[in-house]
Design a protein around this motif. Structure first.
Motif, PDB file in Angstrom:
ATOM      1  N   GLY A 125     -17.327  42.069  29.474  1.00 26.55           N
ATOM      2  CA  GLY A 125     -17.896  40.836  30.098  1.00 26.55           C
ATOM      3  C   GLY A 125     -16.952  39.775  30.418  1.00 26.55           C
ATOM      4  O   GLY A 125     -17.533  38.669  30.869  1.00 26.55           O
ATOM      5  N   MET A 126     -15.601  39.906  30.172  1.00 30.40           N
ATOM      6  CA  MET A 126     -14.926  38.733  30.454  1.00 30.40           C
ATOM      7  C   MET A 126     -14.510  38.823  31.780  1.00 30.40           C
ATOM      8  O   MET A 126     -14.493  39.879  32.838  1.00 30.40           O
ATOM      9  CB  MET A 126     -13.482  39.217  29.665  1.00 30.40           C
ATOM     10  N   SER A 127     -14.156  37.447  32.487  1.00 30.42           N
ATOM     11  CA  SER A 127     -13.836  37.389  33.836  1.00 30.42           C
ATOM     12  C   SER A 127     -12.107  38.136  33.758  1.00 30.42           C
ATOM     13  O   SER A 127     -11.687  38.306  32.888  1.00 30.42           O
ATOM     14  CB  SER A 127     -13.584  35.828  34.234  1.00 30.42           C
ATOM     15  N   ARG A 128     -11.521  38.151  35.162  1.00 25.72           N
ATOM     16  CA  ARG A 128     -10.294  38.787  35.233  1.00 25.72           C
ATOM     17  C   ARG A 128      -9.452  37.752  34.706  1.00 25.72           C
ATOM     18  O   ARG A 128      -8.386  38.280  34.322  1.00 25.72           O
ATOM     19  CB  ARG A 128     -10.273  39.226  36.752  1.00 25.72           C
ATOM     20  N   GLY A 129      -9.506  36.324  34.929  1.00 22.45           N
ATOM     21  CA  GLY A 129      -8.549  35.649  34.096  1.00 22.45           C
ATOM     22  C   GLY A 129      -8.699  35.635  32.735  1.00 22.45           C
ATOM     23  O   GLY A 129      -7.619  35.553  32.171  1.00 22.45           O
ATOM     24  N   GLU A 130      -9.901  35.683  32.045  1.00 23.80           N
ATOM     25  CA  GLU A 130      -9.964  35.853  30.534  1.00 23.80           C
ATOM     26  C   GLU A 130      -9.442  37.249  30.187  1.00 23.80           C
ATOM     27  O   GLU A 130      -8.571  37.296  29.142  1.00 23.80           O
ATOM     28  CB  GLU A 130     -11.353  35.585  30.197  1.00 23.80           C
ATOM     29  N   ALA A 131      -9.722  38.126  31.074  1.00 19.44           N
ATOM     30  CA  ALA A 131      -9.119  39.598  30.642  1.00 19.44           C
ATOM     31  C   ALA A 131      -7.509  39.708  30.834  1.00 19.44           C
ATOM     32  O   ALA A 131      -6.837  40.114  29.894  1.00 19.44           O
ATOM     33  CB  ALA A 131      -9.581  40.724  31.476  1.00 19.44           C
ATOM     34  N   GLY A 132      -7.176  38.843  31.834  1.00 22.95           N
ATOM     35  CA  GLY A 132      -5.462  38.922  31.838  1.00 22.95           C
ATOM     36  C   GLY A 132      -5.000  38.206  30.810  1.00 22.95           C
ATOM     37  O   GLY A 132      -3.974  38.688  30.261  1.00 22.95           O
ATOM     38  N   ALA A 133      -5.602  36.997  30.298  1.00 18.01           N
ATOM     39  CA  ALA A 133      -4.951  36.379  29.135  1.00 18.01           C
ATOM     40  C   ALA A 133      -5.002  37.203  27.813  1.00 18.01           C
ATOM     41  O   ALA A 133      -4.037  37.018  27.047  1.00 18.01           O
ATOM     42  CB  ALA A 133      -5.846  34.898  28.879  1.00 18.01           C
ATOM     43  N   VAL A 134      -6.277  38.071  27.687  1.00 24.64           N
ATOM     44  CA  VAL A 134      -6.355  38.821  26.576  1.00 24.64           C
ATOM     45  C   VAL A 134      -5.115  39.891  26.467  1.00 24.64           C
ATOM     46  O   VAL A 134      -4.200  40.051  25.647  1.00 24.64           O
ATOM     47  CB  VAL A 134      -7.491  39.482  26.414  1.00 24.64           C
ATOM     48  N   VAL A 135      -4.762  40.283  27.725  1.00 22.78           N
ATOM     49  CA  VAL A 135      -3.801  41.362  27.858  1.00 22.78           C
ATOM     50  C   VAL A 135      -2.543  40.753  27.628  1.00 22.78           C
ATOM     51  O   VAL A 135      -1.561  41.387  26.877  1.00 22.78           O
ATOM     52  CB  VAL A 135      -4.003  42.230  29.349  1.00 22.78           C
ATOM     53  N   ALA A 136      -2.087  39.724  28.301  1.00 21.57           N
ATOM     54  CA  ALA A 136      -0.950  39.157  28.201  1.00 21.57           C
ATOM     55  C   ALA A 136      -0.556  38.911  26.818  1.00 21.57           C
ATOM     56  O   ALA A 136       0.576  38.646  26.290  1.00 21.57           O
ATOM     57  CB  ALA A 136      -0.867  37.850  28.937  1.00 21.57           C
ATOM     58  N   SER A 137      -1.545  38.300  25.857  1.00 23.03           N
ATOM     59  CA  SER A 137      -1.475  37.934  24.330  1.00 23.03           C
ATOM     60  C   SER A 137      -1.111  39.068  23.652  1.00 23.03           C
ATOM     61  O   SER A 137      -0.293  39.305  22.862  1.00 23.03           O
ATOM     62  CB  SER A 137      -2.365  37.080  23.979  1.00 23.03           C
ATOM     63  N   ARG A 138      -2.317  40.007  23.546  1.00 19.66           N
ATOM     64  CA  ARG A 138      -2.195  41.232  22.749  1.00 19.66           C
ATOM     65  C   ARG A 138      -1.202  42.243  23.054  1.00 19.66           C
ATOM     66  O   ARG A 138      -0.682  43.025  22.386  1.00 19.66           O
ATOM     67  CB  ARG A 138      -3.780  41.676  22.502  1.00 19.66           C
ATOM     68  N   GLY A 139      -1.338  42.491  24.367  1.00 20.35           N
ATOM     69  CA  GLY A 139      -0.832  43.696  24.791  1.00 20.35           C
ATOM     70  C   GLY A 139       1.035  43.451  24.888  1.00 20.35           C
ATOM     71  O   GLY A 139       1.692  44.261  24.553  1.00 20.35           O
ATOM     72  N   THR A 140       1.102  42.320  25.385  1.00 20.40           N
ATOM     73  CA  THR A 140       2.683  42.035  25.102  1.00 20.40           C
ATOM     74  C   THR A 140       3.258  42.167  23.750  1.00 20.40           C
ATOM     75  O   THR A 140       4.300  42.811  23.749  1.00 20.40           O
ATOM     76  CB  THR A 140       2.714  40.621  25.933  1.00 20.40           C
ATOM     77  N   ARG A 141       2.539  41.796  22.878  1.00 22.33           N
ATOM     78  CA  ARG A 141       2.926  41.656  21.352  1.00 22.33           C
ATOM     79  C   ARG A 141       3.376  43.232  21.064  1.00 22.33           C
ATOM     80  O   ARG A 141       4.391  43.625  20.310  1.00 22.33           O
ATOM     81  CB  ARG A 141       2.161  41.193  20.574  1.00 22.33           C
ATOM     82  N   THR A 142       2.218  44.061  21.278  1.00 27.51           N
ATOM     83  CA  THR A 142       2.363  45.711  20.940  1.00 27.51           C
ATOM     84  C   THR A 142       3.598  46.055  21.791  1.00 27.51           C
ATOM     85  O   THR A 142       4.444  47.087  21.253  1.00 27.51           O
ATOM     86  CB  THR A 142       1.066  46.325  21.382  1.00 27.51           C
ATOM     87  N   ILE A 143       3.689  45.938  23.224  1.00 25.19           N
ATOM     88  CA  ILE A 143       4.753  46.055  23.921  1.00 25.19           C
ATOM     89  C   ILE A 143       6.054  45.977  23.622  1.00 25.19           C
ATOM     90  O   ILE A 143       7.307  46.641  23.591  1.00 25.19           O
ATOM     91  CB  ILE A 143       4.491  46.084  25.204  1.00 25.19           C
ATOM     92  N   LEU A 144       6.390  44.520  23.144  1.00 27.80           N
ATOM     93  CA  LEU A 144       7.600  44.213  22.720  1.00 27.80           C
ATOM     94  C   LEU A 144       8.102  44.675  21.173  1.00 27.80           C
ATOM     95  O   LEU A 144       9.257  45.150  21.025  1.00 27.80           O
ATOM     96  CB  LEU A 144       7.362  42.534  22.386  1.00 27.80           C
ATOM     97  N   LEU A 145       6.888  44.998  20.498  1.00 23.43           N
ATOM     98  CA  LEU A 145       7.467  45.517  19.115  1.00 23.43           C
ATOM     99  C   LEU A 145       7.762  46.997  19.492  1.00 23.43           C
ATOM    100  O   LEU A 145       8.876  47.335  18.790  1.00 23.43           O
ATOM    101  CB  LEU A 145       6.110  45.522  18.460  1.00 23.43           C
ATOM    102  N   SER A 146       7.102  47.830  20.386  1.00 23.51           N
ATOM    103  CA  SER A 146       7.443  49.242  20.627  1.00 23.51           C
ATOM    104  C   SER A 146       8.878  49.184  21.228  1.00 23.51           C
ATOM    105  O   SER A 146       9.637  50.065  21.020  1.00 23.51           O
ATOM    106  CB  SER A 146       6.282  49.674  21.441  1.00 23.51           C
ATOM    107  N   GLY A 147       8.955  48.205  22.206  1.00 21.38           N
ATOM    108  CA  GLY A 147      10.282  48.265  22.815  1.00 21.38           C
ATOM    109  C   GLY A 147      11.349  47.881  22.040  1.00 21.38           C
ATOM    110  O   GLY A 147      12.551  48.737  22.234  1.00 21.38           O
ATOM    111  N   MET A 148      11.398  47.083  20.930  1.00 21.97           N
ATOM    112  CA  MET A 148      12.319  46.764  20.294  1.00 21.97           C
ATOM    113  C   MET A 148      12.852  47.907  19.490  1.00 21.97           C
ATOM    114  O   MET A 148      13.920  48.197  19.226  1.00 21.97           O
ATOM    115  CB  MET A 148      11.885  45.488  19.475  1.00 21.97           C
ATOM    116  N   ALA A 149      11.732  48.588  19.109  1.00 21.35           N
ATOM    117  CA  ALA A 149      12.225  49.779  18.021  1.00 21.35           C
ATOM    118  C   ALA A 149      12.908  50.794  18.974  1.00 21.35           C
ATOM    119  O   ALA A 149      13.832  51.509  18.453  1.00 21.35           O
ATOM    120  CB  ALA A 149      10.856  50.434  17.501  1.00 21.35           C
ATOM    121  N   VAL A 150      12.517  51.001  20.169  1.00 21.72           N
ATOM    122  CA  VAL A 150      13.130  52.126  21.075  1.00 21.72           C
ATOM    123  C   VAL A 150      14.436  51.533  21.375  1.00 21.72           C
ATOM    124  O   VAL A 150      15.696  52.203  21.488  1.00 21.72           O
ATOM    125  CB  VAL A 150      12.215  52.214  22.136  1.00 21.72           C
TER     126      VAL A 150
END
Length: 561
Positions: free
Chosen positions: A248-273
Motif C-alpha cells: 500500500g505504499m506510494s512509489r516514493g515511499e516504496a523507493g525510500a524503503v528500497v533505498a534504505s533497506r535494500g542498499t544495506r543488504t547489497i552493500l554488505l553482500s558486495g563487500m564480502a564478495v
C-alpha cells in the motif's frame, strides 16, 4: 542520477570497445628463476627467449629446390612483420633441430613478453595465410604454435566460449525473471543492471589497462560476474520495491524503503564478495591479479548501479512496472516459509547432519587438489596451435617446445674461452647429458673436450650459432637441453626441479646458473600459485569476517557464516 549514469556508461563504453587492444595474452612469473633466465636470453645478440613456431609440413628444404624456395618465401614473408626481430630457419647441418620427418620449422623471434602486443600472433598468421592457401594443393600445411600462440589461442577460446555461454544463459534468465515477476518491464530491470555492469566494468578495465598490465582472462571474469551479480542485486531491489507497493505504499515511499533497506543488504553482500576478489590482487601473477581486478570492479559497479540508478528508475516507472503483464504470479505464502523455518530450527542436529555430511564430503576432495601441468590431449583440438603441436609430435620435434634453457653466467675475470670458464660450462653440460630424460645439449660448441677451443677455432664457429648462444663478452652462455621424445610435460617439469636441486652446489667458476624454458616456467607458476594459496584463503576469511562483523554488528553471525 539517471543522466549521470548514462554519461558514465557512454564514456566507458568507448574504452570497452577497444579493450582487447590493451590486454595481454602472454604469461610470466615475475621475480622467478625462469623469468630471470628469459631476461638473460634476451641480452644475447640473437637471443630467442620469446618466439613463435611455424610448423611447415610437406616442406623439406633438403629434398628439392622447390621446397628450399618455399622455405625462403616463408622466411621473407615473416620478416615483413614489424614485431619480428629475427627469423631462424634451416640453413644446414647445424640446424637439425629445425628439421623433422616430412617437414620443417621456422622460429619467429619476438620482443620481450612485457612488450608483446595482443595482436602479435594474428599478424604472423596473416602473413603466412596466402602462402598456405597457394601450397595447400600440394599437401603443405602451415600452422603457428609455441608458448605464445598457445596462450593466445587458449585465452581467445576461453573468452569466446564464455561469450557463447552468456548469450545462451541470458534468454533463459529473462524467461525465469518473467515467470517470477509476471511482467516484461519488471523482468527487464535486473537484466539492464547486469548489462550496464558489464559495459562499465569492461570500460574501466580498458582505461586501467592503458597503464597497468591486464590479462585477456579479465574479459570472461567481468562478463560472468557482472551479469550474475548485477541481475542478482537488481532482482533483490525490484522484489523489495514491488513488495512495498503491494503493502500500500506510494512509489516514493516504496523507493525510500528500497533505498534504505535494500542498499544495506547489497552493500554488505558486495563487500564480502569484493574481499574475495581483492585477495587475488596479492598474488604476483598478472593472470590472477587480472581475475581479482575484474571481479572487484564488476561487483563494485553492480553495487553502485543497484543502489543508485535502480531505485530512481523504480520510482520513475512506478505503475509502469506492471506493463506488458504475461501472467499473474502466485507466490508461496509467507506462512509456508515460516512453517519451514520452524521445522528446521526445531531439529538443528538432524538438519546439520543431513546438510553437513555432503558438504564435508565435497570439502574432503580439496585435499586431493594438485597444482601441476595438465596431462597431454587436454587442449581443444580445433585450435591451430594445438594442431601445430600435434604436427610437431608427428614430425618427431615435440621436444622443441619442451627444451630446458640453461643460462650460465661467468665471473668478470674470465670468459668461456678461459680454462676456468670452459670447465664451469662443461660441468653444467655434463650434468644435463647425464640425465636420461635429456637427448642432447645444443650450444655454440660441444663441451666434450677438457680444453677450450683456440681463438682461431672459435672464430670459425658459425656467426648465427655464436649470436644465439653466447653474449658478446663471452661471459653468458646458453645451453639448450633437448628432451627425449618420450618425455612428457610432467616429466620435464620434474626434471627442472631435480636440475635446480643439483645446481645448488654450482660450479665454483660460474657466477650464476639459471634454468628457464617452458618446463621451468610451468614449475615456477605452479609453485607461485601453491605458495600464495594459504595467504589468499586467510586474507579472504579474515576480510570477510571483518566486513560482515562491521555490517551486522555481531561476532557470532560472521563466525557462523
Amino acid at each position: 542520477m539517471i543522466v549521470i549514469w548514462v554519461g558514465i556508461a557512454a564514456v566507458l563504453s568507448r574504452f570497452a570497445l577497444h579493450l582487447e587492444d590493451t590486454l595481454q595474452v602472454a604469461a610470466r612469473v615475475p621475480g622467478s628463476e625462469s623469468d630471470a633466465a628469459r631476461r638473460a636470453q634476451s641480452e644475447l645478440p640473437a637471443g630467442d627467449a620469446e618466439y613463435a613456431v611455424l610448423v611447415a609440413r610437406g616442406i623439406d628444404p633438403r629434398s628439392t629446390t622447390r621446397d628450399a624456395g618455399r622455405l625462403d618465401s616463408l622466411v621473407a614473408a615473416i620478416r615483413t612483420v614489424p614485431l619480428v626481430t629475427a627469423v631462424r630457419a634451416y640453413q644446414g647441418a647445424g640446424d637439425s633441430l629445425l628439421l623433422g620427418d616430412g617437414g620443417t620449422v621456422v622460429l619467429a623471434v619476438l620482443p620481450p613478453v612485457e612488450e608483446l602486443p595482443h595482436g602479435a600472433i594474428p599478424l604472423l598468421r596473416d602473413c603466412t595465410r596466402p602462402l598456405a592457401a597457394r601450397w595447400a594443393a600440394d599437401g603443405v600445411t602451415l600452422r603457428w604454435t609455441g608458448e605464445q600462440a598457445l596462450n593466445y589461442d587458449l585465452r581467445r577460446a576461453s573468452a569466446r566460449d564464455a561469450s557463447v555461454a552468456e548469450r545462451r544463459a541470458l534468454p533463459v534468465t529473462a524467461v525465469i525473471l518473467v515467470l517470477a515477476f509476471g511482467t516484461i518491464v519488471a523482468a527487464s530491470l535486473p537484466v539492464l543492471v547486469g548489462l550496464l555492469t558489464i559495459v562499465c566494468a569492461l570500460g574501466a578495465a580498458g582505461l586501467v589497462g592503458r597503464a597497468l598490465p591486464l590479462s585477456l582472462l579479465l574479459q570472461s571474469v567481468v562478463t560472468m560476474i557482472g551479469l550474475g551479480v548485477g541481475i542478482d542485486y537488481g532482482l533483490l531491489m525490484v522484489s523489495r520495491f514491488r513488495e512495498a507497493r503491494e503493502a500500500g505504499m506510494s512509489r516514493g515511499e516504496a523507493g525510500a524503503v528500497v533505498a534504505s533497506r535494500g542498499t544495506r543488504t547489497i552493500l554488505l553482500s558486495g563487500m564480502a564478495v569484493m574481499v574475495g576478489f581483492a585477495g587475488l590482487l596479492a598474488v604476483p601473477l598478472e593472470e590472477l591479479r587480472s581475475v581479482g581486478f575484474g571481479g572487484l570492479v564488476a561487483v563494485a559497479f553492480a553495487v553502485a548501479l543497484a543502489t543508485t540508478l535502480l531505485p530512481r528508475l523504480l520510482v520513475l516507472l512506478g505503475p509502469a512496472l506492471d506493463w506488458w503483464r504475461l501472467r499473474t504470479p502466485s507466490p508461496v505464502s509467507a506462512g509456508a516459509w515460516q512453517r519451514w523455518g520452524r521445522w528446521v530450527t526445531s531439529r538443528p542436529v538432524a538438519v546439520m547432519v543431513v546438510a553437513g555430511l555432503p558438504l564435508l564430503w565435497l570439502a574432503w576432495h580439496a585435499t586431493r587438489l594438485r597444482v601441476r601441468t595438465p596431462r597431454e590431449n587436454w587442449l581443444p583440438a580445433s585450435l591451430e596451435s594445438v594442431a601445430g603441436t600435434e604436427d610437431l609430435r608427428a614430425m618427431g620435434l615435440a621436444a622443441l617446445l619442451q627444451r630446458v634453457r640453461v643460462v650460465v653466467r661467468l665471473p668478470d675475470h674470465g670468459d668461456v674461452l678461459s680454462q676456468q670458464g670452459w670447465a664451469a660450462v662443461r660441468e653444467v653440460s655434463a650434468l644435463l647429458l647425464a640425465d636420461r630424460r635429456i637427448e642432447a645439449v645444443v650450444s655454440f660448441a660441444r663441451f666434450d673436450s677438457e680444453r677450450p677451443p683456440s681463438r682461431l677455432t672459435f672464430a670459425g664457429t658459425p656467426r648465427r650459432a655464436r649470436d644465439a648462444y653466447l653474449s658478446e663478452d663471452r661471459r653468458t652462455v646458453l645451453l639448450d637441453a633437448i628432451p627425449t621424445e618420450q618425455a612428457t610435460p610432467d616429466v620435464m617439469t620434474a626434471f627442472v626441479g631435480d636440475l635446480r636441486h643439483s645446481l645448488r652446489a654450482r660450479p665454483a667458476d660460474a657466477r650464476d646458473v639459471l634454468v628457464g624454458g617452458l618446463p621451468a616456467f610451468q614449475l615456477d607458476y605452479s609453485k607461485r600459485v601453491a605458495g600464495y594459496l594459504p595467504r589468499v584463503v586467510l586474507f579472504v576469511l579474515a576480510g570477510t569476517f571483518v566486513a560482515l562483523g562491521v555490517g551486522l554488528r555481531s561476532v557470532l553471525i560472521p563466525a557462523k557464516a
